[in-house]
Design an enzyme around this catalytic site. Structure first.
Site, PDB file in Angstrom:
ATOM      1  N   ARG A   1      12.052  -4.528   5.284  1.00 40.76           N
ATOM      2  CA  ARG A   1      11.883  -3.308   5.113  1.00 40.76           C
ATOM      3  C   ARG A   1      12.656  -2.225   5.985  1.00 40.76           C
ATOM      4  O   ARG A   1      12.854  -2.345   6.992  1.00 40.76           O
ATOM      5  CB  ARG A   1      10.090  -2.993   5.334  1.00 40.76           C
ATOM      6  CG  ARG A   1       9.945  -1.676   5.434  1.00 40.76           C
ATOM      7  CD  ARG A   1       8.404  -1.063   5.289  1.00 40.76           C
ATOM      8  NE  ARG A   1       7.635  -1.889   6.370  1.00 40.76           N
ATOM      9  CZ  ARG A   1       6.202  -1.698   6.323  1.00 40.76           C
ATOM     10  NH1 ARG A   1       5.550  -1.223   5.346  1.00 40.76           N
ATOM     11  NH2 ARG A   1       5.940  -2.266   7.683  1.00 40.76           N
TER      12      ARG A   1
ATOM     13  N   ARG B   1      10.774  -0.158  11.423  1.00 45.92           N
ATOM     14  CA  ARG B   1       9.639   0.041  12.267  1.00 45.92           C
ATOM     15  C   ARG B   1       9.475  -0.840  13.626  1.00 45.92           C
ATOM     16  O   ARG B   1      10.095  -1.938  13.319  1.00 45.92           O
ATOM     17  CB  ARG B   1       8.168  -0.145  11.606  1.00 45.92           C
ATOM     18  CG  ARG B   1       8.009   1.019  11.222  1.00 45.92           C
ATOM     19  CD  ARG B   1       6.746   0.885   9.994  1.00 45.92           C
ATOM     20  NE  ARG B   1       5.649   0.311  10.128  1.00 45.92           N
ATOM     21  CZ  ARG B   1       4.471  -0.093   9.387  1.00 45.92           C
ATOM     22  NH1 ARG B   1       4.409   0.536   8.415  1.00 45.92           N
ATOM     23  NH2 ARG B   1       3.654  -0.856  10.147  1.00 45.92           N
TER      24      ARG B   1
ATOM     25  N   LYS C   1       0.748  -1.226   0.034  1.00 48.42           N
ATOM     26  CA  LYS C   1      -0.022   0.010   0.028  1.00 48.42           C
ATOM     27  C   LYS C   1       0.704   1.279  -0.063  1.00 48.42           C
ATOM     28  O   LYS C   1       0.577   2.109  -0.963  1.00 48.42           O
ATOM     29  CB  LYS C   1      -0.986  -0.063   1.322  1.00 48.42           C
ATOM     30  CG  LYS C   1      -1.646  -1.229   1.360  1.00 48.42           C
ATOM     31  CD  LYS C   1      -2.586  -1.256   2.561  1.00 48.42           C
ATOM     32  CE  LYS C   1      -2.086  -1.216   3.904  1.00 48.42           C
ATOM     33  NZ  LYS C   1      -1.333  -2.311   4.334  1.00 48.42           N
TER      34      LYS C   1
ATOM     35  N   ARG D   1      -0.403  -8.635  13.684  1.00 48.63           N
ATOM     36  CA  ARG D   1      -1.168  -7.736  12.622  1.00 48.63           C
ATOM     37  C   ARG D   1      -1.891  -8.316  11.684  1.00 48.63           C
ATOM     38  O   ARG D   1      -3.060  -7.855  11.305  1.00 48.63           O
ATOM     39  CB  ARG D   1      -0.118  -6.703  12.168  1.00 48.63           C
ATOM     40  CG  ARG D   1       0.631  -6.094  12.941  1.00 48.63           C
ATOM     41  CD  ARG D   1       1.912  -5.412  12.655  1.00 48.63           C
ATOM     42  NE  ARG D   1       1.987  -4.900  11.509  1.00 48.63           N
ATOM     43  CZ  ARG D   1       3.214  -4.640  10.609  1.00 48.63           C
ATOM     44  NH1 ARG D   1       4.307  -4.907  10.942  1.00 48.63           N
ATOM     45  NH2 ARG D   1       3.266  -3.777   9.661  1.00 48.63           N
TER      46      ARG D   1
END
Ligand code: AP5
Ligand code: ZN
Length: 216
Positions: free
Chosen positions: A127, A160, A13, A171
């Site tokens: 990431r 993160r 996204k 999640r």
């Protein structure tokens, strides 16, 4: 154009948003990014949101609905917007409908980033982010020119706090339980377009473009 991007953690996204945003000059409203900024600044909102975010659970509907309600009224968002990570519960979707009805506008398209859970751990744990610009890298799929450093500013990249395999499991559970019903909610209205989010980012971008092109 008013678009919603729905998909599990790591489905792409945030990677696709800047492309759509630039093409149509829309504002990009990512509740996750807004909440992380509030946590970093230790605002009252950030203090309330931090615990749930660290555990990989959703923060309360009231908090995020408040953020979006404020944001979509701004003059810069009148031409249209991309909602990235909102709505994530059916209650949030209903509240959004109420807000949009008041403004006399509606959602044009919901892009569903469909992808198998098995692919997501590698995406999430690889990431790297440049916090001030939101630029996102991946150690294998989209590496920066110099490891650990932002291509544009030369500033350090960070990971993160919730990008661990363990928090990813929570999640994903939240996604399947609370967010998948939102896809059904919009399917009934006929506004959902499904994407093959496991493909290469460039191929996903082409699909995104095709599936939002029929909108004025
Ligand atoms: P949020 O920030 O929204 O996180 P998320 O939904 O878990 O989504 P991600 O940002 O992890 O995934 P993404 O799809 O953007 O992936 P990306 O493009 O970066 O929310 C965080 C937390 O905030 C929530 O857990 C919750 O606590 C709270 N929250 C937020 N909104 C809320 C709401 N509405 N209600 C309640 N609580 C809320 O890609 C991931 C990686 O993969 C990158 O490294 C990228 O380079 C790479 N990649 C991307 N596409 C590809 C591809 N096609 N092929 C290979 N690699 C790719
Ligand atoms: Zn994101």
């Amino acid at each position: 154009k008013r678009l919603i991007l729905i998909g599990p953690p790591g489905s792409g996204k945030g990677t696709q948003s800047p492309i759509i945003k630039d093409e149509y000059c829309l504002c990009h409203l990512a509740t996750g990014d807004m909440l992380r900024a509030a946590v970093a600044a230790k605002t009252p909102l950030g203090v309330k949101a931090k615990e749930a975010m660290d555990k990989g659970e959703l923060v309360s509907d009231d908090l995020v609905v408040g953020i979006i309600d404020e944001a979509i009224k701004k003059p810069s968002c009148q031409k249209g917007f991309i909602l990235d990570g909102f709505p994530r519960t059916v209650v949030q979707a209903q509240k959004l409908d109420e807000m949009l009805t008041k403004q006399g506008v509606k959602i044009d398209k919901v892009l569903n980033f469909a992808i198998d859970d098995a692919i997501l751990e590698e995406r999430i744990t690889g990431r790297w982010i440049h916090p001030s610009s939101g630029r996102t890298y991946h150690s294998k799929y989209a590496p920066p020119k110099v490891s650990g450093v932002d291509d544009v500013t030369g500033e350090p990249l960070i990971q993160r706090r919730d990008d661990t395999a363990a928090v990813l499991r929570s999640r994903l559970e939240a996604f399947h339980k609370q967010t998948e019903p939102v896809i059904d909610y919009y399917s009934k209205k006929g506004t959902v377009a499904n994407l093959h989010a496991e493909k290469h980012p460039k191929e996903v971008a082409v699909e995104v473009e095709k599936k939002s092109a029929d909108l004025s």
